[in-house]
Design an enzyme around this catalytic site. Structure first.
Site, mmCIF file in Angstrom:
data_model
loop_
_atom_site.group_PDB
_atom_site.id
_atom_site.type_symbol
_atom_site.label_atom_id
_atom_site.label_comp_id
_atom_site.label_asym_id
_atom_site.label_seq_id
_atom_site.Cartn_x
_atom_site.Cartn_y
_atom_site.Cartn_z
ATOM 1 N N GLN A 51 0.816 -1.213 0.000
ATOM 2 C CA GLN A 51 0.000 0.000 0.000
ATOM 3 C C GLN A 51 0.848 1.260 0.000
ATOM 4 O O GLN A 51 0.324 2.371 0.137
ATOM 5 C CB GLN A 51 -0.937 -0.010 1.220
ATOM 6 C CG GLN A 51 -1.953 -1.144 1.175
ATOM 7 C CD GLN A 51 -2.735 -1.309 2.465
ATOM 8 O OE1 GLN A 51 -2.508 -0.599 3.448
ATOM 9 N NE2 GLN A 51 -3.655 -2.261 2.486
ATOM 10 N N HIS A 117 -0.869 -0.238 5.546
ATOM 11 C CA HIS A 117 -1.337 0.730 6.548
ATOM 12 C C HIS A 117 -0.352 1.868 6.808
ATOM 13 O O HIS A 117 0.079 2.101 7.923
ATOM 14 C CB HIS A 117 -1.660 0.014 7.860
ATOM 15 C CG HIS A 117 -2.779 -0.972 7.763
ATOM 16 N ND1 HIS A 117 -3.330 -1.568 8.865
ATOM 17 C CD2 HIS A 117 -3.441 -1.472 6.691
ATOM 18 C CE1 HIS A 117 -4.293 -2.406 8.482
ATOM 19 N NE2 HIS A 117 -4.373 -2.358 7.165
ATOM 20 N N GLU A 203 -14.561 3.774 10.355
ATOM 21 C CA GLU A 203 -14.921 4.830 11.294
ATOM 22 C C GLU A 203 -14.909 6.216 10.652
ATOM 23 O O GLU A 203 -14.076 6.518 9.788
ATOM 24 C CB GLU A 203 -13.937 4.851 12.471
ATOM 25 C CG GLU A 203 -13.939 3.586 13.303
ATOM 26 C CD GLU A 203 -12.965 3.627 14.462
ATOM 27 O OE1 GLU A 203 -12.885 2.627 15.188
ATOM 28 O OE2 GLU A 203 -12.281 4.668 14.649
ATOM 29 N N TYR A 213 -8.227 6.592 20.482
ATOM 30 C CA TYR A 213 -9.353 6.063 19.714
ATOM 31 C C TYR A 213 -9.449 4.537 19.776
ATOM 32 O O TYR A 213 -10.316 3.953 19.138
ATOM 33 C CB TYR A 213 -9.302 6.617 18.287
ATOM 34 C CG TYR A 213 -9.642 8.087 18.311
ATOM 35 C CD1 TYR A 213 -10.918 8.545 18.027
ATOM 36 C CD2 TYR A 213 -8.699 9.026 18.738
ATOM 37 C CE1 TYR A 213 -11.246 9.889 18.126
ATOM 38 C CE2 TYR A 213 -9.024 10.368 18.844
ATOM 39 C CZ TYR A 213 -10.298 10.794 18.537
ATOM 40 O OH TYR A 213 -10.627 12.130 18.654
#
Length: 327
Positions: A51, A117, A203, A213
């Site tokens: 990614q 990520h 989210e 979070y």
């Protein structure tokens, strides 16, 4: 419209053209008529794997006078690859342009071998600081470590100069994130993000300095096991909206135009799995999904044009730049 190779992000220049990143490492100037320039020279070398690659592009708030552009990207280093942010001065010419005086102003720590990520979305705040989303690199636990910047939203001065503090890292603004891919300062000055969940649990978050979070302690989705929900641990900030099944949110804007009647102030999220865009309406401290618009392709990025039209980038090796107008 234009077709690009793995486009990831875009931003409108004052002259109405766009700067568009391709994950393979090219920054291009694209017209709304579909003309694509040669790669802009001077872009830092990227690690194009998984990614990673060349990710977001942002204009300095003083771009009209200083011509400064910020790029986020994955770079090689000791231990693997990591997210970095660089800036340079943009000069345009007939064939494209170049970045001069390029310097790296921030690096996520540590570098790791996993190529997932990275996060990498950037937004300038009303305070003049640069906010950057940093993914937890598919490792989970670093999101809770204050000695690392993985799984965080960080705040840095534009020149990147920070106090030399090892723990807690001085740039950490919030922690406990998985992979935030949207970051927007709203017209009221509040900061919102969109974040990819694991097996469910995407989210939409109101970002408040110092809050945690919850990843990977709590989630609205699962991760090879059933995870506790936010409601079980009130010390962690819950999402305003969550999605199961996932929409896989990419880029995000707050719509401020008038071309789309009734949309002003709503947030528009690119949907990769949803294959379109998702509209979210915020009312005070609550939010709800208002609508979904199917586009038949994985949507990586969304941006508002000068005339109030909405532009999207399709994901993939032949991703198109597409203009959206009201039906």
């Amino acid at each position: 419209m234009a077709t690009l190779s793995n486009p990831w992000a875009m931003v409108f220049l004052p002259d109405g053209r766009l700067l568009v990143t391709e994950r393979g490492g090219a920054l291009r100037i694209v017209t709304t008529a579909g003309a694509v320039s040669a790669p802009v020279a001077g872009v830092p070398a990227v690690v194009f794997a998984g990614q990673g690659g060349l990710l977001d592009v942002a204009l300095d708030p003083g771009f009209a006078t200083n011509r400064r552009v910020y790029l986020s990207f994955s770079e090689a280093g000791n231990g693997g690859s990591g997210l970095a942010v660089a800036r340079g001065t943009l000069t345009l010419d007939g064939g494209g342009g170049r970045l001069d005086g390029v310097q790296t102003v921030w690096r996520a720590v540590p570098k790791v071998t996993d190529t997932r990520h990275f996060g990498g979305r950037m937004a300038f705040g009303p305070d003049g600081m640069l906010y950057v989303t940093s993914g937890e690199r598919h490792l989970g636990s670093p999101a809770q470590s204050t000695a690392q910047t993985l799984g965080k939203i960080v705040r840095i001065p534009p020149d990147g100069v920070l106090p030399a503090v090892a723990d807690p890292r001085p740039e950490i603004f919030t922690l406990g994130h998985r992979n935030p891919y949207g970051l927007v300062f709203a017209t009221d000055g509040r900061l919102f993000s969109s974040e990819m969940g694991p097996e469910g649990g995407d989210e939409f978050n109101l970002i408040t300095s110092g809050r945690n979070y919850g990843w990977r302690i709590v989630s609205e989705g699962n991760d090879g096991e059933v995870l506790p929900r936010h409601a079980t641990r009130p010390e962690f900030a819950p999402p305003l909206v969550s999605w199961t099944p996932v929409i896989a949110p990419g880029g995000m804007i707050q719509y401020t135009g008038t071309r789309f009647s009734g949309w002003q102030g709503d947030f528009i999220l690119a949907g990769l799995v949803q294959q379109g865009v998702v509209r979210v309406r915020v009312t005070g401290s609550t939010a709800t999904e208002a609508a979904r618009i199917a586009l038949g392709a994985r949507i990586r990025e969304v941006e508002q044009g000068p005339d109030g039209a909405i532009w999207v980038l399709e994901d993939g090796g032949s991703g198109r730049l597409v203009r959206l107008d009201p039906a």
